[in-house]
Scaffold this motif. Structure first.
Motif, short mmCIF file in Angstrom:
data_model
loop_
_atom_site.label_atom_id
_atom_site.label_comp_id
_atom_site.label_asym_id
_atom_site.label_seq_id
_atom_site.Cartn_x
_atom_site.Cartn_y
_atom_site.Cartn_z
N UNK A 71 -1.41 53.60 48.07
CA UNK A 71 -1.77 54.61 47.06
C UNK A 71 -1.19 55.98 47.43
N UNK A 96 -8.18 45.62 40.17
CA UNK A 96 -9.17 46.68 39.94
C UNK A 96 -10.56 46.21 40.32
N UNK A 97 -11.47 47.17 40.43
CA UNK A 97 -12.82 46.87 40.92
C UNK A 97 -13.52 45.80 40.08
N UNK A 98 -13.26 45.80 38.76
CA UNK A 98 -14.03 44.87 37.92
C UNK A 98 -13.34 43.50 37.79
N UNK A 109 -18.55 39.85 44.47
CA UNK A 109 -18.72 40.15 45.89
C UNK A 109 -18.20 38.92 46.66
N UNK A 137 -3.38 56.77 36.08
CA UNK A 137 -3.80 55.39 36.26
C UNK A 137 -4.61 55.17 37.53
N UNK A 158 -15.09 58.85 45.07
CA UNK A 158 -16.41 59.49 45.21
C UNK A 158 -16.69 60.35 43.98
N UNK A 209 -24.35 46.18 39.61
CA UNK A 209 -23.04 45.98 40.24
C UNK A 209 -21.93 46.07 39.20
N UNK A 248 -18.65 48.52 39.05
CA UNK A 248 -17.27 48.01 38.98
C UNK A 248 -16.57 48.52 37.73
N UNK A 249 -17.30 48.57 36.62
CA UNK A 249 -16.70 49.04 35.38
C UNK A 249 -16.34 50.53 35.50
N UNK A 293 -15.56 52.19 38.08
CA UNK A 293 -14.49 52.45 39.05
C UNK A 293 -13.18 51.77 38.69
N UNK A 294 -13.13 51.11 37.53
CA UNK A 294 -11.92 50.32 37.27
C UNK A 294 -10.69 51.21 37.03
N UNK A 336 -7.81 53.14 41.74
CA UNK A 336 -7.23 52.07 42.56
C UNK A 336 -7.54 52.29 44.03
N UNK A 337 -7.87 51.20 44.70
CA UNK A 337 -7.93 51.20 46.16
C UNK A 337 -7.12 50.01 46.62
N UNK A 386 -12.47 46.75 47.24
CA UNK A 386 -13.56 47.29 46.41
C UNK A 386 -14.96 46.86 46.84
N UNK A 387 -15.05 45.77 47.58
CA UNK A 387 -16.36 45.20 47.97
C UNK A 387 -17.27 46.27 48.58
N UNK A 427 -18.27 49.26 46.28
CA UNK A 427 -19.43 48.95 45.43
C UNK A 427 -20.72 49.12 46.25
N UNK A 428 -20.71 48.60 47.46
CA UNK A 428 -21.91 48.73 48.31
C UNK A 428 -22.22 50.20 48.63
N UNK A 436 -23.91 51.67 45.68
CA UNK A 436 -25.28 51.15 45.64
C UNK A 436 -26.16 51.88 46.65
#
Lengths: 791, 161
Positions: A201, A719-721, A725, B45, B108, B123, B127-128, B130-131, B134-135, B140-141, B144-145, B148
């Protein structure tokens, strides 16, 4: 092994604070006094002769300081390749160097023709647009298999058939053919392992300066291995004195292989900085990154796996065309050969293997190591073949693997496993990871659910991948004999300060791997001190004596082992100092939990007091030098061989072909683990890059050599979605040949995951009666749908 | 030709003459030297440049500095108060939500916007949300945590108060 329990603990990362507060220091964040900015004039064509370059209008633009073209660099070398592979007949590979600016012709879209330096980024960009370049477009070739055909356009006029080299490894082809002919069943796959764009990135960024008084250069570079860049740039490209060049890789925003290599811009900006007497900075735009950062994969392969009547593999025959792009990038030549062909034993006892590789130039972006580098290609080949063979022979894919696994061996009591393709595996328990994976996925249950789903008209699939990789790169003598033009050891200096605080200077470079935490855990654990009392310094050639950098999952296995060597020297010297203070023999001193103690007594002194004594040596052994500071170089005895089992459960939409990932199980054995949190994070990230290849990503060239999806609007990034997990677990089979027993975790996820996904989709289609052999990655809904309806 | 803008960034008022074509991200990075906001692409993007403009998550690589005239801006540098980390910053450290750190500020800031209007996200909500960021490192796991973790911490703090 541990003295205060820090090794093996999920310690929170010490480097996080600067990143989560916005105080990271990446190359593009650095602005030097009198800073100038570079912009490039690049070829729009994939293959075109340069007829004329007119810079006159551009030179008059506001803020322009200088414009250079290939003619100005006639006396400067191009960038060389770091690994020599020979043709089958013994001839040296064809390795035209990559000019810093092309003078005769452009060989891929994006090849650099001129550089403009101006007071601001915007002025440089404006002026670059005003440079007029007249070019004659030439016919081009983008496909590796087509490039070797007679009459194909030549990327380099002096390289016949665009062939850089051809190469073979394994058992004699006659033996393999004979075994294949006798096989009860042969599974054949013609497939493509598609080209990927690494997409760290942080775009590549360089800032180079020259001080005419000290005659010293400083290059800030977003590199995974600053010392190697310095060596290549000084000795092979610019011919400038190495001791007058400082190379710094500050915080680097991800690499994944793409920032290993010495890029033309690094040397060019350094050359320019002396010419104009001011610092020059360039940061790649994303559209440039797509065209310039070395791509990954791009193999066209035919592979055949023969089985006897009991499902035992009897032979493997592989023919691959590897597309290396327009120039040989730094490690490009070793990727399809020594990092691919050597892994085709996989986890199986295959007695006869032959792999034949032809490496080819095309009018495309250079291809080099991308996360996994050759090993994902090898794993994909083997794991697709064995899963498909299970379908064809109507066997369970897990059972077929169990029949073929190399039995467990620890590399200590039992010897390492000698493969048919040059390597000797260090230790392994391959059944173990598959058994654990089957338990985690509840195999009988998911198979039952699959049947129920099929009954209800739904397509559910379960896909396996049991992989092995060679990392901890690498024993210098071995890689030297295979053509590597560098040693692949690592260095580490451990400096105990007078107050007992410790600074560690490592040749490894962290660009996300968390070395500042993991390495500190090792040092603090072994010396029995607090984590806060250890500082890890990396990425600066002025601070760190030497380094070979970070790639090939080598940092902990090689760089960590170098640190261990220095720690051992510190403890040994500390014992002598303590013995003198305690009036005992050094042989009677033991070091534990930060204290030097006379064995069997309560006489002891602490690590801090020994450190202070070393620097205030008033009461001190006569034959001992003051100070407590040791440097070491560690050259590994062998590669390390992590392995694992990945299982994917997918559902395929019958109407649209869309693949939904329901579950992903990863059981990885990376040897001993220093920080399980960091290892798990590496696996997660790697898995997503592998799934990205399987489902979303792929560089697409048209016939004119244009990369048609060279932006984030067009290239599908994970992407995240897109993910559930992940379910991860680890097994530990220690590496027998390095002091930490570690193997490496950086690439495992990427190597294992892609074939599990594709196998799961194929399995889903078979469950619905669609006997599909292969679908080309990425498995877009369109491709899956076509595969379904065409089968 | 320059245009004068007035902006408030992380509670500090600034006034500068800027070129009309200057992107807001370059104003923050090059003029104010707030380099925590990153540029990862040029097409809005990747999300590495996400900041808050008038409280809303905004990708500032495709916004002009002149468009921010009169706006309240928060960047990653302004997220913690009195040396105390924002629960999201804490969450990213606790849950190993970052590796190379380059996408982290944008992640963040996007997550902070989510938690403002959806304090207890599922969850899938996370995810939605942050879509568009990009990482390439974490898969992304753990991001997400991390979100949360922050959501839980914020809701617990709300109960205590």
């Amino acid at each position: 092994m541990s003295t205060n329990g820090l090794i093996g603990r999920a310690v929170k990362r010490v480097e996080d604070k600067r990143f989560i507060t916005g105080h990271g220091n990446y190359t593009d964040d650095i602005v030097l006094p009198h800073q100038t900015y570079a912009a490039f004039v690049r070829s729009q064509y994939a293959h075109a002769r340069i007829l004329n370059i007119d810079t006159s209008a551009a030179k008059e633009m506001p803020g322009v300081i200088a414009i250079f073209t290939g003619a100005d660099l006639a006396a400067v070398n191009g960038v060389p390749c770091g690994w020599q592979v020979n043709f089958k007949n013994g001839d040296t590979m064809k390795e035209p160097k990559h000019p810093l600016l092309v003078a005769d012709k452009a060989r891929h879209a994006g090849d650099a023709i001129a550089v403009v330096i101006a007071e601001t980024k915007e002025q440089a960009t404006d002026a670059a647009e005003a440079v007029k370049v007249e070019m004659e477009e030439l016919p081009c070739v983008v496909d590796a298999a087509k490039a070797v055909q007679a009459g194909a356009p030549l990327v380099h006029d002096d390289v016949p058939n665009n062939k850089s080299f051809d190469w073979v490894l394994g058992n004699p082809i006659e033996e393999v053919n004979e075994a294949m002919d006798k096989a009860a069943h042969v599974t054949t796959l013609d497939f493509v392992n598609q080209r990927l764009v690494p997409n760290a990135i942080e775009p590549r960024s360089y800032n180079s300066s020259y001080d005419p008084v000290s005659e010293k250069y400083t290059l800030y570079t977003s590199s995974q291995n600053p010392h190697l860049i310095r060596l290549l740039m000084c000795a092979f490209v610019l011919g400038i004195p190495e001791h007058k060049v400082r190379v710094v890789s500050p915080d680097v925003g991800g690499g994944f292989g793409s920032k290993i290599f010495h890029y033309t811009e690094e040397a060019l900006l350094t050359w320019c900085s002396k010419k104009i007497g001011r610092p020059v900075k360039w940061t790649s735009e994303r559209s440039e990154s797509f065209l310039l950062d070395a791509h990954g994969r791009d193999h066209v392969t035919k592979a055949e796996m023969g089985f006897d009547a009991n499902g035992k593999i009897v032979a493997l025959r592989v023919k691959t065309y590897a597309n290396l792009g327009a120039y040989l990038s730094t490690f490009s030549s070793c990727v399809p050969t020594y990092l691919h062909g050597t892994l085709l034993q996989g986890l199986y006892t295959t007695p006869k293997i032959n792999v034949d590789v032809t490496a080819v130039f095309t009018n495309t972006t250079p291809v080099d190591a991308y996360r996994g580098a050759g090993r994902p290609e090898a794993t994909y080949l083997l794991e697709r073949l064995i899963d498909l063979a299970a379908h064809e022979m109507d066997m369970d894919p897990a059972e077929l693997r169990f029949r073929n696994f190399i039995p467990p061996f620890d590399g200590v009591q039992q010897p390492g496993y000698q493969t048919q393709v040059a390597l000797q595996y260090d230790s392994g328990n391959y059944e173990g990871v598959l058994k654990k994976g089957l338990e985690m996925v509840n195999y009988a249950d998911v198979r039952r659910e699959q049947q129920e789903a099929a009954h209800n008209g739904k397509l559910v699939g379960i896909g396996f991948s049991t992989y092995i990789e060679a990392c901890g790169i690498a024993p210098s003598a071995i890689v030297g004999s295979l053509g590597c033009r560098a040693g692949l050891f690592e260095s580490a200096q451990v400096r105990v300060q007078p107050t007992g605080k410790v600074s560690v200077y490592t040749g490894s470079h962290s660009h996300g791997q968390g070395h500042e935490t993991t390495f500190a855990q090792i040092v603090a654990d072994k010396l029995g001190i607090n984590l806060d009392d250890v500082e890890i310094v990396h990425g600066d050639s002025e601070a760190v004596a030497f380094g070979m950098g970070t790639y090939g999952s080598r940092s902990l296995a090689v760089g960590g082992s170098a640190i261990m060597k220095s720690i051992d020297k510190i403890i040994e010297k500390g014992k002598k100092i303590a013995a003198h203070k305690l009036e005992a023999s050094a042989d009677d001193i033991e070091f534990k939990s930060g204290n030097f103690t006379v064995k069997g007594t309560d006489k002891s002194i602490g690590f801090g007091e020994v450190a202070l004594t070393a620097y205030v040596p008033h009461v001190y052994p006569k034959d001992l030098e003051p100070g407590l500071d040791f440097a070491s170089f560690y050259d590994p005895a062998n590669f390390t061989y992590p392995f694992g089992c990945h299982i994917a459960v997918v559902e395929v939409d019958k109407e649209t072909g869309k693949v939904s990932l329901k579950r992903f199980i990863a059981v990885d054995d990376v040897g001993n683990v220093i920080n399980p949190m960091i290892v798990e994070g590496q696996i997660h990230g790697g898995v997503v890059q592998g799934i990205g290849q399987a489902l979303f990503e792929g560089a697409e060239y048209d016939d004119n050599g244009q990369l048609t999806n060279a932006s984030y609007m067009d290239y599908c990034m994970p992407r995240a979605d897109d993910f559930p997990m992940f379910e991860t677990a680890s097994q530990v089979t220690p590496c027998p040949h390095n002091p930490l027993g570690v193997k490496g975790a950086g690439e495992a996820g990427t190597i294992g995951s892609a074939p599990a996904i594709v196998n799961a989709v194929i399995d889903a289609l078979w469950s619905g009666g669609h006997k599909v052999k292969d679908i080309r990655m990425p498995l877009t809904p369109e491709r899956v749908w076509h595969a379904m309806v065409d089968a | 030709m320059s245009t004068r803008i007035h902006v408030t960034v992380n509670g500090v008022e600034y006034s500068h003459f800027v070129e009309p074509r200057l992107l807001l991200v370059n104003y923050l990075r090059d003029v104010l030297r707030l380099t925590g906001t990153h540029v990862g692409c040029d097409t809005s993007s990747c999300g590495a440049c996400t900041i808050h403009v008038n409280g809303k998550a905004t990708k500032c690589c495709t916004m002009l500095a002149v468009q921010a005239d009169g706006c309240q801006i928060t960047t990653i540098e302004g997220l913690s108060h009195n040396g105390e980390l924002h629960p999201l910053q804490e969450g990213f450290n606790e849950c190993h939500g970052l590796q190379c750190g380059f996408c982290t500020p944008g992640m963040i800031m996007t997550a902070a916007d989510l938690l403002q209007h959806t304090p207890q996200p599922t969850e899938q909500d996370i995810r939605h949300a942050l879509e568009g960021n990009f990482c390439r490192c974490t898969g992304y796991h753990n991001i997400v945590k991390s979100v949360q973790y922050a959501a839980k911490k914020i809701s617990e703090a709300a109960v205590v108060h």
